[in-house]
Design a protein around this motif. Structure first.
Motif, PDB file in Angstrom:
ATOM      1  N   GLY B   3      37.370  47.307  32.235  1.00 13.44           N
ATOM      2  CA  GLY B   3      37.776  46.382  31.671  1.00 13.44           C
ATOM      3  C   GLY B   3      39.252  45.730  31.991  1.00 13.44           C
ATOM      4  N   VAL B   4      39.916  44.824  31.276  1.00 14.01           N
ATOM      5  CA  VAL B   4      41.164  44.593  31.599  1.00 14.01           C
ATOM      6  C   VAL B   4      41.901  45.798  31.312  1.00 14.01           C
ATOM      7  CG1 VAL B   4      43.109  42.929  31.044  1.00 14.01           C
ATOM      8  CG2 VAL B   4      40.489  42.224  31.387  1.00 14.01           C
ATOM      9  N   SER B   5      43.107  46.050  32.170  1.00 16.82           N
ATOM     10  CA  SER B   5      44.004  47.100  31.822  1.00 16.82           C
ATOM     11  C   SER B   5      45.304  46.633  31.895  1.00 16.82           C
ATOM     12  CB  SER B   5      43.881  48.272  32.658  1.00 16.82           C
ATOM     13  OG  SER B   5      43.937  48.072  34.054  1.00 16.82           O
ATOM     14  N   GLN B   6      46.165  47.069  31.170  1.00 20.01           N
ATOM     15  CA  GLN B   6      47.813  46.869  31.170  1.00 20.01           C
ATOM     16  C   GLN B   6      48.698  47.881  31.068  1.00 20.01           C
ATOM     17  OE1 GLN B   6      46.859  43.260  27.908  1.00 20.01           O
ATOM     18  NE2 GLN B   6      48.812  43.113  28.857  1.00 20.01           N
ATOM     19  N   SER B   7      49.949  47.755  31.841  1.00 16.49           N
ATOM     20  CA  SER B   7      50.887  48.749  31.799  1.00 16.49           C
ATOM     21  C   SER B   7      52.196  48.163  31.681  1.00 16.49           C
ATOM     22  CB  SER B   7      50.500  49.835  33.011  1.00 16.49           C
ATOM     23  OG  SER B   7      50.791  48.753  34.322  1.00 16.49           O
ATOM     24  N   PRO B   8      52.966  48.793  31.212  1.00 10.90           N
ATOM     25  CA  PRO B   8      52.915  49.989  30.429  1.00 10.90           C
ATOM     26  C   PRO B   8      52.235  49.735  29.091  1.00 10.90           C
ATOM     27  CG  PRO B   8      55.160  49.569  30.337  1.00 10.90           C
ATOM     28  CD  PRO B   8      54.357  48.588  31.310  1.00 10.90           C
ATOM     29  N   ILE B  26      39.568  42.019  35.093  1.00 11.70           N
ATOM     30  CA  ILE B  26      38.187  42.646  35.583  1.00 11.70           C
ATOM     31  C   ILE B  26      38.015  41.930  37.086  1.00 11.70           C
ATOM     32  CG2 ILE B  26      35.872  42.251  35.161  1.00 11.70           C
ATOM     33  CD1 ILE B  26      36.359  42.080  32.281  1.00 11.70           C
ATOM     34  N   SER B  27      37.381  42.973  37.954  1.00 12.19           N
ATOM     35  CA  SER B  27      37.133  42.736  39.292  1.00 12.19           C
ATOM     36  C   SER B  27      36.270  41.270  39.154  1.00 12.19           C
ATOM     37  CB  SER B  27      36.617  43.636  40.187  1.00 12.19           C
ATOM     38  OG  SER B  27      36.268  43.145  41.201  1.00 12.19           O
ATOM     39  N   GLY B  28      36.578  40.225  39.954  1.00 16.43           N
ATOM     40  CA  GLY B  28      35.707  39.130  40.327  1.00 16.43           C
ATOM     41  C   GLY B  28      35.981  37.659  39.248  1.00 16.43           C
ATOM     42  N   LEU B  91      49.613  40.270  25.642  1.00 19.64           N
ATOM     43  CA  LEU B  91      48.472  40.586  25.873  1.00 19.64           C
ATOM     44  C   LEU B  91      47.918  39.627  27.329  1.00 19.64           C
ATOM     45  CD1 LEU B  91      47.202  39.927  22.296  1.00 19.64           C
ATOM     46  CD2 LEU B  91      46.775  42.023  23.899  1.00 19.64           C
ATOM     47  N   CYS B  92      46.944  40.256  28.018  1.00 20.62           N
ATOM     48  CA  CYS B  92      46.333  39.772  29.355  1.00 20.62           C
ATOM     49  C   CYS B  92      44.856  39.554  28.953  1.00 20.62           C
ATOM     50  CB  CYS B  92      46.821  40.431  30.212  1.00 20.62           C
ATOM     51  SG  CYS B  92      46.046  40.055  31.729  1.00 20.62           S
ATOM     52  N   ALA B  93      44.412  38.421  29.577  1.00 19.95           N
ATOM     53  CA  ALA B  93      43.008  38.361  29.393  1.00 19.95           C
ATOM     54  C   ALA B  93      42.434  37.793  30.942  1.00 19.95           C
ATOM     55  CB  ALA B  93      42.748  37.548  28.444  1.00 19.95           C
ATOM     56  N   SER B  94      41.461  38.024  31.042  1.00 19.83           N
ATOM     57  CA  SER B  94      40.581  37.469  32.242  1.00 19.83           C
ATOM     58  C   SER B  94      39.254  36.904  31.912  1.00 19.83           C
ATOM     59  CB  SER B  94      40.410  38.513  33.307  1.00 19.83           C
ATOM     60  OG  SER B  94      39.639  39.488  33.077  1.00 19.83           O
ATOM     61  N   SER B  95      38.731  36.071  32.813  1.00 22.81           N
ATOM     62  CA  SER B  95      37.463  35.658  32.597  1.00 22.81           C
ATOM     63  C   SER B  95      37.213  34.987  33.977  1.00 22.81           C
ATOM     64  CB  SER B  95      37.567  33.980  31.455  1.00 22.81           C
ATOM     65  OG  SER B  95      38.375  33.130  32.172  1.00 22.81           O
TER      66      SER B  95
END
Lengths: 111, 114
Positions: B3-8, B26-28, B91-95
């Motif tokens: 899934g989407v990962s965030q750091s730290p 997420i890839s793509g 928060l980060c999100a992808s679509s």
């Protein structure tokens, strides 16, 4: 962007059906209606999306009247784990538009 | 898949310091979003990327905030000269596309400015 209005909070008991209504009077022709769920300390999670009439999936149903100026998220037989914040959003699929998350509806399910 | 990962996951910093927050989508996924959420509040939109460009950066609260995305993948949100009011969960999100396409959110970075 179409503005949405939804109740700040709702209370329910386990096993009941919960209906959360969202108003979006200035929804545009190309706009879809999307609902997200957010648990504490987590990011929101997509629940359901629709354009008109009724959409149902394994989690919820979404009812949209013909004028599309409102929508109702229906959660059947809620459990304690459905306690969360529910966001109603309106926007198009255009790659250059973004969605606006409001404050959502805090649903508290009690035993 | 991942899934989407965030750091730290958590960052405590002193007022006036710079911080960098990272998001691996997420890839793509071509679209990437940054939001922030203060305690008990809804999500505040910050910036949206489509590929490496940012069609909408209208939510950045001040010029202390900037973001970039490279290779259509990883994104970094930088906050310069942090202030106590910057304390929030980022928060980060992808679509797969922009607009109302389903967004997948990461776990967030909790930033505390002391």
């Amino acid at each position: 962007l179409a503005k949405t209005t939804q109740p700040i909070s709702m209370d329910s008991y386990e096993g009941q059906e919960v209906n959360i209504t969202c108003s979006h009077n200035n929804i545009a022709t190309n706009d879809y209606i999307t609902w997200y769920q957010q648990f504490p300390s987590q990011g929101p999670r997509f629940i359901i999306q629709g354009y008109k009439t009724k959409v149902t999936n394994e989690v919820a149903s979404l009812f949209i009247p013909a004028d599309r100026k409102s929508s109702t998220l229906s959660l059947p037989r809620v459990s304690l784990s459905d306690t969360a914040v529910y966001y109603c959003l309106v926007g198009s699929h255009s790659g250059y538009s973004t969605l606006t998350f409001g404050k959502g509806t805090m649903l508290l399910v009690s035993p | 898949g991942a899934g989407v990962s965030q750091s730290p996951s958590n960052k405590v910093t002193e007022k006036g310091k710079d911080v960098e927050l990272r998001c691996d989508p997420i890839s793509g996924h071509t679209a990437l979003y940054w939001y922030r959420q203060s305690l008990g509040q809804g999500l505040e939109f910050l910036i949206y990327f489509q590929g490496n460009s940012a069609p909408d950066k209208s939510g950045l609260p001040s010029d202390r905030f900037s973001a970039e995305r490279t290779g259509g993948s990883v994104s970094t949100l930088t906050i310069q000269r942090t202030q106590q009011e910057d304390s929030a969960v980022y928060l980060c999100a992808s679509s797969l596309g922009g607009g109302s396409k389903e967004q997948y959110f990461g776990p967030g970075t909790r930033l505390t400015v002391t």
